[in-house]
Write a protein that holds these residues in place. Structure first.
Motif, mmCIF file in Angstrom:
data_model
loop_
_atom_site.group_PDB
_atom_site.id
_atom_site.type_symbol
_atom_site.label_atom_id
_atom_site.label_comp_id
_atom_site.label_asym_id
_atom_site.label_seq_id
_atom_site.Cartn_x
_atom_site.Cartn_y
_atom_site.Cartn_z
ATOM 1 N N ILE C 85 0.661 -1.150 0.168
ATOM 2 C CA ILE C 85 -0.074 -0.022 0.111
ATOM 3 C C ILE C 85 0.830 1.179 -0.081
ATOM 4 N N LEU C 86 1.883 1.241 0.831
ATOM 5 C CA LEU C 86 2.974 2.353 0.958
ATOM 6 C C LEU C 86 3.465 2.478 -0.536
ATOM 7 N N LEU C 87 3.484 1.496 -1.354
ATOM 8 C CA LEU C 87 4.011 1.622 -2.633
ATOM 9 C C LEU C 87 3.148 2.113 -3.509
ATOM 10 N N ILE C 88 1.966 1.639 -3.735
ATOM 11 C CA ILE C 88 1.104 1.954 -4.803
ATOM 12 C C ILE C 88 0.267 3.095 -4.407
ATOM 13 N N HIS C 89 -0.130 3.514 -3.077
ATOM 14 C CA HIS C 89 -0.780 4.784 -2.758
ATOM 15 C C HIS C 89 0.206 5.992 -2.423
ATOM 16 N N TYR C 90 1.166 5.630 -1.936
ATOM 17 C CA TYR C 90 2.180 6.827 -1.396
ATOM 18 C C TYR C 90 3.556 6.766 -2.170
ATOM 19 N N ASP C 91 3.759 5.907 -2.810
ATOM 20 C CA ASP C 91 4.922 6.025 -3.635
ATOM 21 C C ASP C 91 6.240 5.741 -2.703
ATOM 22 N N ILE C 92 6.203 5.057 -1.541
ATOM 23 C CA ILE C 92 6.897 4.985 -0.727
ATOM 24 C C ILE C 92 7.607 3.429 -0.962
ATOM 25 N N SER C 93 9.011 3.514 -1.368
ATOM 26 C CA SER C 93 9.762 2.122 -1.410
ATOM 27 C C SER C 93 10.676 2.121 -0.425
ATOM 28 N N MET C 94 11.156 3.221 0.170
ATOM 29 C CA MET C 94 12.102 3.359 0.888
ATOM 30 C C MET C 94 12.317 2.386 1.946
ATOM 31 N N LEU C 95 13.322 1.499 2.191
ATOM 32 C CA LEU C 95 13.388 0.327 2.964
ATOM 33 C C LEU C 95 13.297 0.799 4.299
ATOM 34 N N TRP C 96 13.706 1.967 4.862
ATOM 35 C CA TRP C 96 13.917 2.612 6.207
ATOM 36 C C TRP C 96 12.459 2.983 6.634
ATOM 37 N N ILE C 97 11.520 3.267 5.534
ATOM 38 C CA ILE C 97 10.270 3.757 6.125
ATOM 39 C C ILE C 97 9.343 2.475 5.846
ATOM 40 N N SER C 98 9.445 1.711 4.775
ATOM 41 C CA SER C 98 8.069 0.741 4.510
ATOM 42 C C SER C 98 8.483 -0.553 5.577
ATOM 43 N N ALA C 99 9.555 -0.615 5.802
ATOM 44 C CA ALA C 99 9.794 -2.068 6.514
ATOM 45 C C ALA C 99 9.476 -1.713 8.129
ATOM 46 N N PRO C 100 9.782 -0.482 8.744
ATOM 47 C CA PRO C 100 9.364 -0.204 10.121
ATOM 48 C C PRO C 100 7.828 -0.027 10.146
ATOM 49 N N VAL C 101 7.283 0.717 9.203
ATOM 50 C CA VAL C 101 5.667 0.770 9.185
ATOM 51 C C VAL C 101 5.070 -0.610 9.019
ATOM 52 N N GLY C 102 5.681 -1.316 8.299
ATOM 53 C CA GLY C 102 4.864 -2.813 8.084
ATOM 54 C C GLY C 102 4.897 -3.366 9.397
ATOM 55 N N ILE C 103 6.066 -3.497 9.875
ATOM 56 C CA ILE C 103 6.383 -4.403 11.192
ATOM 57 C C ILE C 103 5.177 -3.641 12.428
ATOM 58 N N LEU C 104 5.324 -2.374 12.318
ATOM 59 C CA LEU C 104 4.374 -1.580 13.209
ATOM 60 C C LEU C 104 2.938 -1.922 13.184
ATOM 61 N N MET C 105 2.453 -1.707 11.670
ATOM 62 C CA MET C 105 1.105 -2.103 11.677
ATOM 63 C C MET C 105 0.969 -3.772 11.862
ATOM 64 N N ALA C 106 1.653 -4.592 11.552
ATOM 65 C CA ALA C 106 1.586 -5.974 12.141
ATOM 66 C C ALA C 106 1.526 -5.771 13.697
ATOM 67 N N VAL C 107 2.269 -5.274 14.382
ATOM 68 C CA VAL C 107 1.938 -5.045 16.009
ATOM 69 C C VAL C 107 0.705 -4.533 16.144
ATOM 70 N N LEU C 108 0.422 -3.442 15.643
ATOM 71 C CA LEU C 108 -1.170 -2.966 16.002
ATOM 72 C C LEU C 108 -2.159 -3.704 15.672
ATOM 73 N N PHE C 109 -2.432 -4.736 14.567
ATOM 74 C CA PHE C 109 -3.314 -5.689 14.472
ATOM 75 C C PHE C 109 -3.181 -6.759 15.268
#
Lengths: 395, 285, 336
Positions: C85-109
């Motif tokens: 989603i970060l990629l297709i909607h926000y055009d973010i593919s930076m490892l230092w953003i997308s990986a932590p956010v991904g893990i954070l979302m998993a924690v949140l869920f």
């Protein structure tokens, strides 16, 4: 980390290595491919397990039959066919595709059938300059990919002639629709619904049933009255739907996009309730052209008199034919940059009628309106109307 | 009104098939501590055997129902004797084992009977539809409701009013004490497993009147019957019945009224019930 | 006296030698060899390592805490979907953003779902986690915002940008990246299960009432374990999205949950190496069975499950571990 655990890790990794190295070893023994005289490798991803498992064996028959006819040879090069199970799963299919490309060194991939999975593989194949050949109708690609050809059209274009026919020939003014709730189902049904609306008709209701729906009772109960009902459902669900539709005492005529989803065996089990159903198809065994007559005859010689060639077998047959005709034109050159333009330039007389290709890779050909009839004691889709050279209006 | 009646009938007929399956799983889990996830596969095998008898070979439909049940029952017997006997209360191992059975039985069915879908079939006297007061409804579905209710009453009677039922309930509560009373729990377990598997196969053929037969049945039907069990509560016939009817009706009304959201409703219902009553609506203990 | 001491000395040496040999083997197989393997085998090994992380995370709650979840893929999938989603909607593919956010979302869920699921135990827990996973699956399937146009999936996810202009990914470098992540996760989880917290979890697994009597808030322990497991599952999901270049709804569903559960059981629950071996066995078996017989592979896979349960009940990993112990013991004593 204690010593024992490290040891365990070691042994596990050994196991990984042994298992992982198996195909590597076998692939190492093969020499690197040289252009002339070397086999052309063709991969195919067919659904043998998972939701579309019922298509798998038919598609396989079609592929092998066409290659048998060509004697597994084209332009002086032998052909090797490697079939894998797609399981209609994008993730798994991508891994199988990577293996086909990396280890088997295929230059052509046929399939898979499921349109979502098909699109899921396209970026990878396009990146690796591998020709991807469609089985049956496929969606309009969202991006631009340049590695794709298909002897059939788009999903949407399959519904288009049915919309015309319903309004112009049947005099239908209102329709209700039911379709499978995923990309393919929506494209098929909307192809018909949009053209019907474009003519001035009214769509009173659109229902979407999850793929794999077993009980259509609730949908039938909620179905509104209209002049006709337009459907596209997976083959199992289509049969289930027609059966339950009549059990619920519904009387509207059924108009099916890709009516040949209902195979002749299914027509037998549906019996007389299927008679009079109308649909649009891309191929029918009763098409009256020389190529088809030859095709049907050859089919009966190979698979027995009782069977009737149907779309599944034909789709695979046509996909291989397209590749072979392209290879014949390039003299056996499998490079994408040569093979694809060669295929796009072809004008072909196939059993489905004369076929030419749009630059997008989708084919342009005649579409047929069929009606379920009982002919010589056999249930068949008979051709009742032809729309010449139909394309997707959005192309 | 018409919509209400028809949707309720839809819900009942589908729900009672789910009940039959769930009741078998519940019985087996209760008595033996075995979570048989391949119960859906037994349902499918029963349906295929029934189809092969009734449609391919033209035998009487009721004979086909019986044979479908027997085939599944015998298969269940083999599973219990050879495999489950050694896995009492080992939930992890049971899950893996029964998933293994699902893979094997599904693929074998494709091998034997083909992967193509087989349309629904029924007895000649049940073909056609009722026409009452402007309503049209298939007779076969009514028969499913009747058969399901009769079985539900039979199972309830067996569980609550007979000696066998008393032993079963005692075994559920405390296996060791029951055995120390000199009761042959092994025999009871085996018979219960056979009964559960038999009902699954039986339900397969009965259910084929509605939905036909296909190899994907084993998983589709399993997931729903699990939801039924969790909602109704484990270990009682009444729980499975209530859960079955509830899920059947939620499914029927959900698809008819909000087809876009139908997929969510069943799972959402399950989560809500568990949040309110963690042991299901009529769970034991 | 002296001779026995000597004997034990030599035995110690033998042990050390074996340990050294094992280090060497690990280094050779995991670090030195991969560049020489075809990219497809590298890709398979990468997948094994990713699923090993995922399986270890499930084992933290299944094997160490004793709650069986059939919906663990939810957090794996959420990690992957976040990247997509970060990629297709926000055009973010930076490892230092997308990986932590991904893990954070998993924690949140995991934190939200844990509140719901941990109200129940045993049989009910298995199926409420399944239902939560299926719920996410149907949302991912139906909500078009969560897909690339025309597919029920997010396709074409590239390897992440790392922000270094001279660096570009190759299958080999990505493999090493995943290997690094795996080693890190293994180390962290190993520390965790051998901490007082980890021992408390094992106490809960063995007897929850006893732990409660001892004054532990067992619910809180289970909840924290559940969330941590979700975080590591998220790591796996994020890596798998980069690796596989697509995320599909089935990454959230019971199909994936069951697969990872098989890995844990097959390898052996309650150990960290077990799930790793489970992944290392199951992924190749599934893959090659499909290649050997595209039409009948479920028979091989199902047969393997049944056989492993009947003959290697404790898990293949545990079995290998014992076998290795025997070998070490024999080797030592013969030499002595």
């Amino acid at each position: 980390m204690n010593c024992k655990k490290i040891l365990i890790l070691v042994s596990s990794m050994c196991l990984v290595l042994i298992l992982a190295a198996l195909p590597f070893v076998s692939s190492c023994t093969k020499p690197a491919p040289a252009p002339a005289g070397e086999p052309i490798k063709m991969g195919a991803l067919l659904p043998f397990t998972g939701p579309f498992a019922d298509y798998g064996s038919f598609l396989k028959e079609g592929l092998e039959w066409r290659l048998d006819e060509a004697n597994y040879q084209i332009a002086g090069r032998p052909i090797e066919l490697i079939i894998e199970d797609s399981a209609s799963d994008t993730s798994l299919s991508l891994e199988k595709t990577k293996k086909l490309v990396d280890v088997d060194k295929v230059s052509i991939v046929i399939g898979p059938l499921h349109s979502g999975v098909f699109l899921g593989l396209s970026p990878y194949l396009s990146e690796n300059k591998i020709l991807q050949v469609g089985l049956m109708t496929k969606p309009l690609p969202s991006g631009t990919f340049d590695s794709y050809v298909n002897p059939f059209g788009t999903l949407y274009s399959d519904g288009v002639p049915l919309g015309w026919y319903a309004y112009d020939q049947l005099g239908v003014r209102t329709i209700t629709t039911i379709g499978s709730d995923y990309v393919a189902g929506k494209s098929f049904v909307n192809g018909a619904a949009d053209t019907f609306k474009g003519k001035g008709g009214t769509v009173v209701q659109q229902q979407w049933a999850a793929a794999g729906t077993t009980d259509f009772g609730p949908f039938l109960t909620a179905m509104k009255d209209a002049d006709a009902v337009v459907t596209w459902l997976g083959s199992a669900e289509q049969v289930r739907f027609v059966k339950q539709y009549h059990e619920f005492g519904k009387k509207m005529p059924i108009l099916m996009v890709s009516a040949d989803q209902v195979r002749s065996v299914d027509m037998v089990s549906l019996g007389d309730t299927i008679l009079g159903s109308i649909g649009s198809v891309t191929y029918a065994s009763r098409l009256d052209n020389p190529a088809n007559k030859k095709f049907v005859k050859a089919f009966k010689a190979r698979f027995g008199k009782d069977r009737n060639p149907e779309r599944d077998v034909y789709a695979a047959y046509a996909a291989v034919s397209l590749v072979l005709d392209g290879l014949a034109a390039t003299g056996g050159d499998t490079t994408l940059a040569k093979l694809r333009p060669a295929i796009l330039g072809l004008n072909l007389d196939y059993p489905q009628g004369s076929v030419s290709l749009h630059p997008s890779g989708h084919a342009i050909y005649d579409r047929y309106i069929v009606e379920a009839k009982l002919i010589d004691g056999k249930y068949l889709w008979d051709v009742i109307h032809t729309y010449p050279k139909v394309t997707d209006p959005r192309l | 009104m018409e919509f209400l009646v028809l949707s309720t009938l839809n819900g009942l007929s589908y729900g009672l098939i789910l009940f039959l399956l769930a009741a078998g799983i519940s019985l087996i889990y209760g008595v033996m501590g075995i979570l048989n996830l391949s119960h859906g596969a037994l349902y499918m095998v029963g349906a295929y055997v029934g189809w092969s008898m009734a449609v391919q070979n033209g035998y009487n439909f009721w004979l086909a129902v019986l044979m479908g049940g027997l085939a599944a029952g015998l298969l269940g017997l083999v599973m219990e004797r050879v495999f489950f006997r050694r896995l009492y209360k080992q939930l992890n191992e049971q899950v893996l084992l029964t998933f293994g059975f699902i893979y094997i039985l599904t693929n074998l069915s494709i091998w034997i009977w083909g992967a193509t879908y087989q349309a629904s079939f029924t007895a000649p006297i049940l073909t056609g539809s009722f026409h009452i007061a402007g309503l049209t409804y298939p007779i076969a579905r009514i028969s499913v409701i009747f058969i399901g209710l009769i079985l539900a009453i039979g199972l309830w009677w067996l569980q609550d009013k007979t000696r066998v039922g008393a032993i079963v309930r005692a075994g559920m509560d405390d296996k060791e004490i029951t055995m120390s009373l000199g009761i042959n729990l092994g025999l009871v377990s085996t018979s219960v497993f056979f009964l559960g598997a038999f009902i699954a196969g039986f339900a397969g053929v009965i259910g084929a009147q509605l939905v036909g037969v296909s190899p994907t049945l084993s998983i589709d039907i399993l997931l729903l019957s699990m939801v039924v069990l969790v909602i109704g509560g484990l270990g009682s016939v009444q729980g499975a019945l209530l859960g079955g009817i509830l899920i059947g009706c939620i499914d029927a009304f959900g698809k008819a009224l909000f087809p876009e959201l139908a997929m969510f409703f069943t799972y959402l219902a399950m989560i809500i019930v568990l949040a309110v009553r963690p042991r299901g609506l009529l769970g034991r203990r | 006296m002296e001779t026995t001491a000597l004997k034990s000395m030599t035995q110690l040496r033998q042990g050390q030698l074996l340990r050294l040999a094992s280090y060497a083997a690990i280094i050779v197989i995991l670090i030195l060899l991969p560049p020489f393997l075809p990219s497809y085998v590298q890709s398979l090994m990468t997948k094994i390592l990713i699923f090993a992380i995922f399986a270890m995370s499930l084992d933290l709650i299944m094997g160490y805490t004793g709650v069986i979840s059939l919906g663990h893929a939810a957090y794996f999938g959420v990690g992957g979907y976040t990247v997509g989603i970060l990629l297709i909607h926000y055009d973010i593919s930076m490892l230092w953003i997308s990986a932590p956010v991904g893990i954070l979302m998993a924690v949140l869920f995991a934190a939200i779902f844990g509140l719901i699921a941990l109200r129940v135990t045993g049989f009910y827990f298995i199926f409420v986690t399944m239902a939560l996973g299926q719920l996410l699956f149907s949302i991912a399937f139906k909500w078009e915002w969560l897909s690339t146009v025309g597919v029920e999936a997010i396709v074409g996810i590239p390897r992440p940008a790392v922000g270094l202009p001279w660096f570009s990914w190759s299958p080999t470098s990505f493999y090493y990246f995943v290997l690094l992540a795996f080693v890190l996760c293994f180390f962290l989880l190993n520390r965790l299960v051998h901490s007082p917290f980890g021992y408390a979890l094992q106490g809960i697994r063995d007897s929850e009432p006893r732990m409660r009597v001892l004054g532990y808030n067992t619910w809180l322990y289970k909840y924290i374990a559940f969330v941590i497991a979700g975080a590591f599952a998220g790591v796996g999901g994020v890596l798998f999205a980069y690796h596989n270049s697509i995320v599909v709804p089935t990454h959230l569903s019971i199909t994936t949950s069951a697969l990872v559960m098989f890995m844990v059981i097959l390898g052996g629950t309650g150990t960290l190496y077990g799930p790793v071996i489970g992944a290392a066995v199951l992924i190749p078996v599934e893959f090659y069975a499909g290649l050997i017989t595209p039409e009948r592979w479920p028979l091989i896979l199902g047969g393997a499950f049944v056989l492993s349960i009947m003959y290697v009940r404790a898990g293949i990993g545990v079995y290998l571990f014992r076998l290795w112990n025997k070998v070490v013991y024999r080797y030592g004593s013969i030499k002595g």
